[in-house]
Design an enzyme around this catalytic site. Structure first.
Site, PDB file in Angstrom:
ATOM      1  N   LYS A  54      15.006 -16.319  14.831  1.00  0.00           N
ATOM      2  CA  LYS A  54      16.466 -17.281  14.701  1.00  0.00           C
ATOM      3  C   LYS A  54      17.692 -16.930  14.847  1.00  0.00           C
ATOM      4  O   LYS A  54      19.592 -16.931  14.895  1.00  0.00           O
ATOM      5  CB  LYS A  54      16.653 -18.863  15.224  1.00  0.00           C
ATOM      6  CG  LYS A  54      15.289 -19.357  15.384  1.00  0.00           C
ATOM      7  CD  LYS A  54      14.263 -20.701  15.475  1.00  0.00           C
ATOM      8  CE  LYS A  54      13.534 -21.065  16.086  1.00  0.00           C
ATOM      9  NZ  LYS A  54      12.773 -22.695  16.006  1.00  0.00           N
ATOM     10  N   ALA A  68      16.595 -21.722  10.803  1.00  0.00           N
ATOM     11  CA  ALA A  68      14.845 -22.754  10.744  1.00  0.00           C
ATOM     12  C   ALA A  68      13.657 -23.393  11.128  1.00  0.00           C
ATOM     13  O   ALA A  68      14.060 -23.002  12.998  1.00  0.00           O
ATOM     14  CB  ALA A  68      15.022 -23.674   9.535  1.00  0.00           C
ATOM     15  N   ASP A  69      12.280 -22.163  11.079  1.00  0.00           N
ATOM     16  CA  ASP A  69      11.570 -23.104  11.822  1.00  0.00           C
ATOM     17  C   ASP A  69       9.976 -23.895  10.956  1.00  0.00           C
ATOM     18  O   ASP A  69      10.181 -23.390   9.952  1.00  0.00           O
ATOM     19  CB  ASP A  69      10.636 -21.365  12.751  1.00  0.00           C
ATOM     20  CG  ASP A  69       9.850 -21.777  13.530  1.00  0.00           C
ATOM     21  OD1 ASP A  69      10.425 -22.580  15.007  1.00  0.00           O
ATOM     22  OD2 ASP A  69       8.959 -21.712  13.567  1.00  0.00           O
ATOM     23  N   THR A  70       9.953 -24.937  11.651  1.00  0.00           N
ATOM     24  CA  THR A  70       8.986 -25.382  10.814  1.00  0.00           C
ATOM     25  C   THR A  70       7.770 -25.116  12.087  1.00  0.00           C
ATOM     26  O   THR A  70       7.772 -25.614  13.332  1.00  0.00           O
ATOM     27  CB  THR A  70       9.205 -26.903  11.256  1.00  0.00           C
ATOM     28  OG1 THR A  70      10.180 -27.301  10.789  1.00  0.00           O
ATOM     29  CG2 THR A  70       8.227 -28.014  10.821  1.00  0.00           C
TER      30      THR A  70
END
Length: 190
Positions: A54, A68-70
Site C-alpha cells: 500500500k 497500514a493493514d489490519t
C-alpha cells in the site's frame, strides 16, 4: 518544516486515530493494490506485505508515505474483510467464544526512499455469541468492510470478554508503533 505526510488509506478510522495524537496528513490517497493472500501465506507476513504494498503504491517523492493493514486471524486462517452480512455472520461464528489475533502492520516510506515497518499483535476474546447476538450485530452494518467482520470500537464491544495489546492497533493503526516510525524519520509528534 517537516516533509509532507501522506496517508495511503481510505479508512476514516485511521484518520481519526492520527488526529488523536495531533496529526493531520497533508494528503490522503487510497492505494490500489491486490489484497488477495498468496497460497499458503500466513497472517503475519501477509499483514506486513499488504502495508508495504500500500505504501509503495503511492508515489510521492519528498513525502513521508504511511500505510497500514489490519488482519484478523484465527490460528493460521486469515479472516476476510466482510463484504456482506453473511461474511459478518461467518466471521462472528468463527471468533465466538475463542481468542483470536489482530495483526496491524504499519509501513513508512521516507523522503529518501528508505522503507520501515512495525507490526502490532493483539488478542481479542469474544464471549460465546448467540445466533441472536450475531444477527443483531450483522444487521447494524458496522462490521461491513472491516477485517474479521467487526469494529472493536463500536457496538461489538459489549461482546468482547478480553483483549490484550494495542487498542488502536485493533481499531486499525497502532499509534505507538506509528509514532516510533515517524519520529525515527524526524517527524515531530505534538
Amino acid at each position: 518544516m517537516p516533509p509532507p505526510l501522506v496517508l495511503a488509506s481510505s479508512s476514516p478510522r485511521r484518520l481519526m486515530l492520527l488526529a488523536q495524537i495531533g496529526l493531520t496528513p497533508d494528503r490522503v490517497i487510497t492505494p490500489d493494490v491486490n489484497e488477495a493472500a498468496r497460497p499458503g501465506e500466513l497472517p503475519r507476513p501477509y499483514a506486513v506485505r499488504m502495508a508495504r504494498d500500500k505504501a509503495a503504491a503511492i508515489p510521492c517523492p519528498g513525502s513521508l508515505v504511511l500505510a497500514a493493514d489490519t488482519v484478523v486471524a484465527v490460528g493460521r486462517r486469515i479472516l476476510p474483510k466482510a463484504e456482506t452480512m453473511d461474511d459478518v455472520r461467518s466471521c462472528l461464528r468463527l471468533v465466538s467464544g475463542r481468542r483470536h489475533r489482530v495483526l496491524t502492520a504499519v509501513a513508512l516510506i521516507a523522503t529518501n526512499g528508505k522503507r520501515s515497518e512495525r507490526l502490532s499483535e493483539s488478542t481479542v476474546t469474544f464471549n460465546r455469541l448467540t445466533e441472536e447476538q450475531i444477527e443483531r450485530y450483522a444487521a447494524c452494518g458496522e462490521g461491513l468492510g472491516k477485517a474479521g467482520g467487526y469494529a472493536i470500537n463500536g457496538q461489538v464491544a459489549s461482546l468482547v470478554r478480553a483483549m490484550t495489546g494495542s487498542f488502536s492497533g485493533i481499531v486499525g493503526l497502532p499509534l505507538f508503533e506509528t509514532a516510533q516510525l515517524l519520529r525515527a524519520h524526524g517527524y515531530r509528534i505534538p
